[in-house]
Design a protein around this motif. Structure first.
Motif, PDB file in Angstrom:
ATOM      1  N   PHE A   4       0.854  -1.192   0.000  1.00 45.58           N
ATOM      2  CA  PHE A   4       0.000   0.000   0.000  1.00 45.58           C
ATOM      3  C   PHE A   4       0.882   1.231   0.000  1.00 45.58           C
ATOM      4  CE2 PHE A   4      -3.910  -1.760   2.549  1.00 45.58           C
ATOM      5  CZ  PHE A   4      -4.208  -2.604   1.483  1.00 45.58           C
ATOM      6  N   LYS A   5       0.418   2.267  -0.710  1.00 48.01           N
ATOM      7  CA  LYS A   5       1.116   3.548  -0.623  1.00 48.01           C
ATOM      8  C   LYS A   5       0.102   4.628  -0.252  1.00 48.01           C
ATOM      9  CE  LYS A   5       2.391   7.597  -2.522  1.00 48.01           C
ATOM     10  NZ  LYS A   5       1.720   8.541  -3.421  1.00 48.01           N
ATOM     11  N   GLU A 216       1.285  -9.379  -4.619  1.00 44.49           N
ATOM     12  CA  GLU A 216       0.075  -9.681  -5.388  1.00 44.49           C
ATOM     13  C   GLU A 216      -0.381  -8.419  -6.142  1.00 44.49           C
ATOM     14  OE1 GLU A 216      -3.926 -10.792  -3.312  1.00 44.49           O
ATOM     15  OE2 GLU A 216      -2.218 -11.937  -2.492  1.00 44.49           O
ATOM     16  N   SER A 217      -0.288  -7.265  -5.466  1.00 43.03           N
ATOM     17  CA  SER A 217      -0.675  -5.999  -6.090  1.00 43.03           C
ATOM     18  C   SER A 217      -0.095  -4.845  -5.295  1.00 43.03           C
ATOM     19  CB  SER A 217      -2.207  -5.853  -6.120  1.00 43.03           C
ATOM     20  OG  SER A 217      -2.700  -5.819  -4.800  1.00 43.03           O
ATOM     21  N   VAL A 218      -0.125  -3.670  -5.929  1.00 41.84           N
ATOM     22  CA  VAL A 218       0.203  -2.428  -5.225  1.00 41.84           C
ATOM     23  C   VAL A 218      -1.069  -1.581  -5.250  1.00 41.84           C
ATOM     24  CG1 VAL A 218       1.549  -0.283  -5.288  1.00 41.84           C
ATOM     25  CG2 VAL A 218       2.597  -2.431  -6.004  1.00 41.84           C
ATOM     26  N   PRO A 274      -0.321  -6.022 -10.768  1.00 44.71           N
ATOM     27  CA  PRO A 274      -1.258  -4.929 -11.054  1.00 44.71           C
ATOM     28  C   PRO A 274      -1.119  -3.761 -10.074  1.00 44.71           C
ATOM     29  CG  PRO A 274      -2.434  -6.874 -10.254  1.00 44.71           C
ATOM     30  CD  PRO A 274      -0.987  -7.258 -10.349  1.00 44.71           C
ATOM     31  N   LEU A 275      -1.404  -2.571 -10.574  1.00 41.93           N
ATOM     32  CA  LEU A 275      -1.404  -1.369  -9.741  1.00 41.93           C
ATOM     33  C   LEU A 275      -2.834  -0.857  -9.633  1.00 41.93           C
ATOM     34  CD1 LEU A 275      -0.024   1.069  -8.305  1.00 41.93           C
ATOM     35  CD2 LEU A 275       0.226   2.119 -10.553  1.00 41.93           C
ATOM     36  N   LEU A 276      -3.309  -0.753  -8.404  1.00 41.68           N
ATOM     37  CA  LEU A 276      -4.654  -0.232  -8.178  1.00 41.68           C
ATOM     38  C   LEU A 276      -4.545   1.199  -7.680  1.00 41.68           C
ATOM     39  CD1 LEU A 276      -5.459  -3.446  -6.335  1.00 41.68           C
ATOM     40  CD2 LEU A 276      -6.939  -2.651  -8.181  1.00 41.68           C
TER      41      LEU A 276
END
Ligand code: ASP
Ligand code: MG
Length: 418
Positions: A4-5, A216-218, A274-276
């Protein structure tokens, strides 16, 4: 595991930090590494402080006091007076006192990184302490021991092999014990000096960790519903993209879309992570997903504004034509002064180029160019890029503007305007 950012806007006040904890709670049961930026507009304030210090302006103390007050006001709303956080934060701020007590070092970019980095070191202390207080076990780590860069201050180049080795050696076992909190935007050199990765670089930090950990994702948590076709601060009736491909996202950020830092996508694309982009006020919303084969549906053109641009026109002092030799000299000087070229045009007698305007770098550039070229320039300009444009959208954008340079290709039009 998830990365998370949280950017500056998401932690700009006590409510923001309380909200961050709520978002993280929703993901209970996952291994999470959280990258946090400096709170609110702290980086801008620290930039001002750096400049005042280098200019040996008395204002430096007023600016520093304001920065401290802003953070202590937030801490007071979240913690009791006896909490250890007061000490942790004071011990972090004192590093600025040590710098500003001395005569300024002559490398501006070096000083900048040593001072400006304090924003993230403080914000992560506060966020980590608050999560622990809210019953979410979190561990604060100093990113400078994990993201290794060369010593290009203000634009640290990541040494990937070393970085990957440090991250994969230690972070996985920490993640098993609880959430890991670290600083966006910062790196460390082999001599243990602090570097920064370029303004808004925290997204890039998140992508480096994700790539090294095989996440898994950002997810980057924003104050907008996702990636929009234009900045809602300047345009009304914006629309959100549900999906984008990595390459479209790279194009958008290359032209200056600030929703994601330009260096962020490539490491994710290489590792197919993937980037959310999601709204921190509504964590349940889908936001935008950027991924391999993401659908690019352009119901409206994408409009990207880049402000604070300068347009320079160069002609050779000996009145010669602009030749390949000149161009190679010119590009050498641009590289030496770290000027970012956004658009260019050549004619027989002159070379015109649009660059990001940073005062200190600009002065250095003018000095270099001035030896062989006469230089004319305008600053305070805006570069407008429109991707997937329509005639209608262009006419609307061009009204009431003076266009100084324009370039059209099949998908993209760019113009420098006053
Ligand atoms: N705090 C830094 C900046 O404002 C990095 C970031 O926010 O991504 O540029
Ligand atoms: Mg920021």
């Amino acid at each position: 595991m998830l990365v998370f950012k949280f950017g500056g806007a998401s932690v700009k006040d006590a409510d923001g930090i309380v909200n961050l904890a709520k978002v993280v709670k929703k993901y209970d049961g996952n291994q999470i590494l959280i990258v946090v930026s400096a709170m609110g507009k702290t980086t801008n304030a620290l930039e001002k402080l750096t400049k005042a210090y280098v200019d040996q302006d008395d204002e430096v103390h007023t600016i520093f006091d304001e920065i401290k007050k802003y953070h202590y006001d937030i801490i007071e709303q979240l913690f009791d007076h006896s909490d250890a956080i007061y000490n942790d934060v004071a011990n972090t701020f004192v590093e600025i006192d040590w710098v500003i007590e001395e005569e300024p070092h002559d490398d501006y970019d070096f000083i900048y990184d040593q001072i400006v980095s304090i924003g993230e070191l403080v914000s992560t202390r506060i966020v980590s302490a608050y999560l622990n207080k809210a019953g979410i076990k979190s561990q604060w780590i100093d990113v400078r021991g994990y993201i290794h860069t060369d010593n290009t201050y203000r634009e640290g180049i990541v040494q990937w092999d070393k970085t990957r080795a440090s991250i994969s050696a230690e972070i996985p076992s920490l993640l098993q014990k609880g959430i890991v909190i670290t600083q966006g935007f910062l790196g460390g050199t082999s001599e243990n000096f602090t570097t920064t990765l370029g303004r808004e670089g925290s997204d890039y930090t998140a992508s480096i960790f994700a790539s090294c950990l095989g996440a898994e994702s950002v997810t980057t948590w924003k104050d907008v519903p996702g990636v929009l076709n234009a900045d809602p601060k300047f345009f009304k009736d914006t629309i959100k993209f549900d999906e984008l491909s990595y390459s479209e996202a790279i194009e958008m950020t290359y032209y200056g879309a600030t929703v994601i830092h330009p260096k962020t996508i490539k490491p994710l694309q290489n590792a197919k992570i993937p980037l959310l982009v999601k709204p921190f006020t509504n964590p349940g919303e889908p936001g935008t997903i950027i991924k391999e084969n993401g659908r690019n549906e352009f119901l409206k053109p994408v409009i990207i504004l880049k402000q604070n641009q300068a347009l320079l026109s160069l002609s050779a002092k000996d009145y010669s034509f602009i030749s390949e030799n000149h161009l190679s000299d010119i590009f050498g000087m641009f590289a030496a002064s770290q000027a970012k070229v956004n658009m260019m045009q050549t004619s027989a007698l002159s070379f015109t180029v649009c660059i990001d305007f940073y005062e200190d770098r600009f002065k250095k550039l003018l000095k270099l160019l001035g030896q062989d070229f006469s230089v004319k320039y305008n600053d305070g300009l805006t570069l407008i890029t429109v991707r997937h444009y329509s005639t209608e959208s262009l006419n609307e954008l061009k009204t009431n503007k003076i266009i100084l340079m324009e370039q059209v290709s099949r998908n993209t039009i760019q113009m420098v305007v006053k």
